[in-house]
Structures are given as C-alpha cells and as structure tokens.
Design a protein around this motif. Sequence first.
Motif, PDB file in Angstrom:
ATOM      1  N   ASN A 141       3.744   8.898  -2.819  1.00 59.06           N
ATOM      2  CA  ASN A 141       2.296   8.947  -2.620  1.00 59.06           C
ATOM      3  C   ASN A 141       1.913   8.034  -1.455  1.00 59.06           C
ATOM      4  OD1 ASN A 141       1.003   6.241  -3.810  1.00 59.06           O
ATOM      5  ND2 ASN A 141       2.715   6.823  -5.138  1.00 59.06           N
ATOM      6  N   ASP A 142       0.746   8.274  -0.875  1.00 59.92           N
ATOM      7  CA  ASP A 142       0.343   7.569   0.344  1.00 59.92           C
ATOM      8  C   ASP A 142       0.272   6.059   0.151  1.00 59.92           C
ATOM      9  OD1 ASP A 142       0.203   9.964   1.671  1.00 59.92           O
ATOM     10  OD2 ASP A 142      -1.983  10.167   1.473  1.00 59.92           O
ATOM     11  N   VAL A 143      -0.276   5.614  -0.984  1.00 55.75           N
ATOM     12  CA  VAL A 143      -0.406   4.179  -1.228  1.00 55.75           C
ATOM     13  C   VAL A 143       0.963   3.520  -1.282  1.00 55.75           C
ATOM     14  CG1 VAL A 143      -1.031   2.475  -2.988  1.00 55.75           C
ATOM     15  CG2 VAL A 143      -2.660   4.256  -2.330  1.00 55.75           C
ATOM     16  N   ALA A 144       1.881   4.098  -2.043  1.00 56.56           N
ATOM     17  CA  ALA A 144       3.222   3.517  -2.177  1.00 56.56           C
ATOM     18  C   ALA A 144       3.968   3.548  -0.847  1.00 56.56           C
ATOM     19  CB  ALA A 144       4.006   4.270  -3.239  1.00 56.56           C
ATOM     20  N   GLU A 164       6.177   0.358   3.683  1.00 55.40           N
ATOM     21  CA  GLU A 164       6.342   0.107   5.115  1.00 55.40           C
ATOM     22  C   GLU A 164       5.874  -1.305   5.467  1.00 55.40           C
ATOM     23  OE1 GLU A 164       4.087   3.151   6.976  1.00 55.40           O
ATOM     24  OE2 GLU A 164       5.510   4.766   6.508  1.00 55.40           O
ATOM     25  N   TRP A 165       4.777  -1.742   4.874  1.00 54.13           N
ATOM     26  CA  TRP A 165       4.184  -3.037   5.207  1.00 54.13           C
ATOM     27  C   TRP A 165       4.939  -4.186   4.565  1.00 54.13           C
ATOM     28  CZ3 TRP A 165       0.676  -3.998   8.830  1.00 54.13           C
ATOM     29  CH2 TRP A 165       0.056  -5.249   8.848  1.00 54.13           C
ATOM     30  N   LEU A 166       5.445  -3.965   3.340  1.00 53.77           N
ATOM     31  CA  LEU A 166       6.095  -5.033   2.590  1.00 53.77           C
ATOM     32  C   LEU A 166       7.586  -5.152   2.885  1.00 53.77           C
ATOM     33  CD1 LEU A 166       4.390  -4.470  -0.887  1.00 53.77           C
ATOM     34  CD2 LEU A 166       3.904  -6.305   0.742  1.00 53.77           C
ATOM     35  N   VAL A 214       8.805 -10.098  -1.190  1.00 51.43           N
ATOM     36  CA  VAL A 214       8.609  -9.431  -2.468  1.00 51.43           C
ATOM     37  C   VAL A 214       9.679  -8.353  -2.661  1.00 51.43           C
ATOM     38  CG1 VAL A 214       7.032  -8.022  -3.840  1.00 51.43           C
ATOM     39  CG2 VAL A 214       6.132  -9.871  -2.430  1.00 51.43           C
ATOM     40  N   GLU A 215      10.308  -8.355  -3.823  1.00 55.49           N
ATOM     41  CA  GLU A 215      11.305  -7.339  -4.137  1.00 55.49           C
ATOM     42  C   GLU A 215      10.595  -6.094  -4.660  1.00 55.49           C
ATOM     43  OE1 GLU A 215      15.079  -6.562  -7.183  1.00 55.49           O
ATOM     44  OE2 GLU A 215      14.260  -8.592  -6.912  1.00 55.49           O
ATOM     45  N   LEU A 216      10.894  -4.941  -4.077  1.00 56.02           N
ATOM     46  CA  LEU A 216      10.263  -3.686  -4.468  1.00 56.02           C
ATOM     47  C   LEU A 216      11.132  -2.980  -5.499  1.00 56.02           C
ATOM     48  CD1 LEU A 216       9.045  -2.431  -0.974  1.00 56.02           C
ATOM     49  CD2 LEU A 216       7.877  -3.925  -2.612  1.00 56.02           C
TER      50      LEU A 216
END
Length: 217
Positions: free
Chosen positions: A84-87, A92-94, A99-101
């Motif tokens: 989804n666009d938010v994720a 990309e930014w994080l 922060v571990e994704l």
Amino acid sequence: MSARDNILQRLRERSSAPQPAPLSDFSVVTGRQWTAEERVAHFERWISSVHGEIIHCRKDNWREALVGILSDKGVQRLALGRTNDVAREAREWLGENSVELVDVDRDIGDWQREMFERVDAGLTSTLGAIAETGSLWLWPTPDEPRLLSLVPPLHIAVLDADRIEDTLFDVMSRHGWAEGMPTNALLISGPSKTADIEQTLAYGVHGPRELVILLRH
C-alpha cells in the motif's frame, strides 16, 4: 401511525408471498452538511476526548512527522505492510534510519510470539474517518492484517483530511458497503480501553495503549 402499529399491521397482512421492505427515514443518521473544516474539527474533538493523538502535517512532509513520532515514542521495531502507498513510502523514507521494519505479510502462526512481545508499533493506512463519532475506518487486507492495528502497544494511522465524512451512514452509502463489505471492517475510536466494575477506565489492556493519527492536509 407508530412504528409498533406498522409492525403489527404488517404481521396481520402477512401472506405467503415475499414482503417488500418498508420505507425507512434515514434523515436522522445523515444530512449533517458540515464543511471540510467542520468535519476535521468534529473528528479531532471526539477522538482527542478518548486519548487519541492528532499530528497535523502536509501530504509532502508526513514521513518527517512519522520519524519524529518514532523518535519521541522510542520505537525500535515498526510493523507495516509492503504494497500500500503508506507502507511503501514509509519503507523508502525509513530505510536509512535505525528503526527495524517488521514484515506482516506472514502466517501469524509463524511469528505470533514476535508480534505480541517484540513489536513496538504498527503503522497502517486508513480508508477514511467519521466526523460525528471521531472514528477511523479500515478494511484489513493480507498486506495490512487486522492484527497490525489491534496488537502493538502503539498504533500509528495515516489519514487524509479529505477522506473524513460526516456520519457512518454517509461512509456506508458512499462507498457501497451494501454491495460489497469485507468480513470485518474496523472502526477505531481511540486506543484500546476497558473499565472494571468500579468504572475505573484503563487503556491498553486488550490492544494499543496509544493511538497517533497523522492527519494529512
């Protein structure tokens, strides 16, 4: 004629043939006619009253606001979707941050303990909000399962201001819920809360202790 009289009359006149649905007056659950600014104000007032936190931001700087929240809240492990666009934008930014994704597109049986014990926050998109009740509405998907907003102690939701609608009826009618509704639509009005027999309110007993909404204008 009262509603009771209408029901009794329909029962008396009932035959073996299918009965048409009675006419209904939906005016009491719609027709607020609020402006966009009024919708935002109503939504913020109600969700803030139950400890929901609103962060106002622009659509072009919401990711910077997200980084600030993660830093302020001490988030080290963030669960989120992929497609989804938010994720996608958040990933990309994080990518260059500490922060571990945590990927959520896995069978929960394979990582249930990790989800409940080691994830600090969950990030979700939203499909909109309801001004009258101060509620977000989400439709879980394989990319954003319902546990993403229900399990981590901090839920971060991204909401576009132009997707706030007046009432639940307006959401249901405008988005065609009658023609195609998911097995569960989530209505979120603040962090998880419960009360004991003495009516002492506690937050986070059965879900997120905190709800932070990035409201994009």
